[in-house]
Motif scaffolding. Structure first.
Motif, short mmCIF file in Angstrom:
data_model
loop_
_atom_site.label_atom_id
_atom_site.label_comp_id
_atom_site.label_asym_id
_atom_site.label_seq_id
_atom_site.Cartn_x
_atom_site.Cartn_y
_atom_site.Cartn_z
N SER A 78 1.83 -17.01 -8.28
CA SER A 78 1.81 -16.01 -7.21
C SER A 78 2.18 -16.70 -5.90
O SER A 78 2.24 -17.93 -5.83
CB SER A 78 0.42 -15.38 -7.10
OG SER A 78 -0.50 -16.31 -6.59
N LYS A 79 2.39 -15.92 -4.87
CA LYS A 79 2.74 -16.47 -3.56
C LYS A 79 1.59 -17.29 -2.98
O LYS A 79 1.81 -18.16 -2.15
CB LYS A 79 3.10 -15.35 -2.60
CG LYS A 79 4.41 -14.68 -2.95
CD LYS A 79 4.74 -13.57 -1.99
CE LYS A 79 6.03 -12.89 -2.39
NZ LYS A 79 6.34 -11.75 -1.53
N GLU A 80 0.36 -17.02 -3.44
CA GLU A 80 -0.81 -17.78 -2.98
C GLU A 80 -0.98 -19.08 -3.74
O GLU A 80 -1.89 -19.86 -3.46
CB GLU A 80 -2.09 -16.94 -3.11
CG GLU A 80 -2.16 -15.76 -2.17
CD GLU A 80 -1.37 -14.57 -2.69
OE1 GLU A 80 -1.22 -14.43 -3.92
OE2 GLU A 80 -0.90 -13.79 -1.85
N GLN A 135 -1.56 -19.30 -7.13
CA GLN A 135 -2.34 -19.13 -8.35
C GLN A 135 -1.42 -19.01 -9.56
O GLN A 135 -0.37 -18.39 -9.49
CB GLN A 135 -3.20 -17.87 -8.28
CG GLN A 135 -4.28 -17.91 -7.23
CD GLN A 135 -5.02 -16.58 -7.19
OE1 GLN A 135 -4.40 -15.53 -7.24
NE2 GLN A 135 -6.34 -16.65 -7.09
N ILE A 152 -0.64 -17.30 -12.98
CA ILE A 152 -0.94 -16.03 -13.62
C ILE A 152 -0.31 -16.04 -15.00
O ILE A 152 0.86 -16.42 -15.15
CB ILE A 152 -0.42 -14.84 -12.79
CG1 ILE A 152 -1.06 -14.85 -11.41
CG2 ILE A 152 -0.67 -13.52 -13.51
CD1 ILE A 152 -0.51 -13.85 -10.44
N PHE A 173 5.20 -7.17 -11.15
CA PHE A 173 4.59 -8.10 -10.20
C PHE A 173 5.59 -8.60 -9.15
O PHE A 173 5.42 -9.69 -8.61
CB PHE A 173 4.00 -9.29 -10.96
CG PHE A 173 2.95 -8.90 -11.95
CD1 PHE A 173 1.67 -8.60 -11.54
CD2 PHE A 173 3.25 -8.80 -13.30
CE1 PHE A 173 0.70 -8.23 -12.46
CE2 PHE A 173 2.30 -8.43 -14.22
CZ PHE A 173 1.01 -8.14 -13.80
N ILE A 205 4.25 -10.07 -5.79
CA ILE A 205 3.40 -11.27 -5.71
C ILE A 205 4.02 -12.52 -6.34
O ILE A 205 3.45 -13.60 -6.23
CB ILE A 205 2.01 -11.03 -6.33
CG1 ILE A 205 2.12 -10.76 -7.82
CG2 ILE A 205 1.26 -9.92 -5.62
CD1 ILE A 205 0.78 -10.84 -8.53
N ILE A 206 5.17 -12.41 -7.00
CA ILE A 206 5.77 -13.56 -7.68
C ILE A 206 6.34 -14.53 -6.66
O ILE A 206 7.03 -14.15 -5.72
CB ILE A 206 6.89 -13.12 -8.65
CG1 ILE A 206 6.29 -12.39 -9.83
CG2 ILE A 206 7.69 -14.31 -9.14
CD1 ILE A 206 7.32 -11.88 -10.81
N ASP A 207 6.04 -15.81 -6.87
CA ASP A 207 6.62 -16.87 -6.06
C ASP A 207 7.99 -17.21 -6.67
O ASP A 207 8.08 -17.78 -7.74
CB ASP A 207 5.73 -18.11 -6.07
CG ASP A 207 6.24 -19.22 -5.18
OD1 ASP A 207 7.28 -19.02 -4.50
OD2 ASP A 207 5.60 -20.29 -5.15
#
Length: 69
Positions: A18-20, A22, A24, A50, A53-55
């Motif tokens: 995720s962009k944060e 994490q 997943i 998603f 939120i995907i990096d």
């Protein structure tokens, strides 16, 4: 047999960040498809579901395993 020899049920696991930062993981069962179709379907599902939120700097890893009948 020429067209349907490689079709079956696949357990497909997808890992992405995720962009944060994490990790997943998502898992699905795809029925009566080829291994390539199972991987491509999962990749499409994850990118559509998603997308916010995907990096995009990290790859999406998709693994498909044939399930036992």
């Amino acid at each position: 047999m020429l067209f349907f020899g490689n079709h079956g049920d696949y357990e497909v696991t997808c890992n992405f960040f995720s962009k944060e930062g994490q990790t997943i993981a998502k898992k699905r069962i795809c029925h009566n498809v080829s291994k390539k179709e199972a991987r491509d379907g999962m990749r499409d599902y994850v990118t559509n579901r998603f997308s916010d939120i995907i990096d995009v700097a990290h790859p999406i890893k998709v693994v498909a395993k044939l399930t036992a009948k």
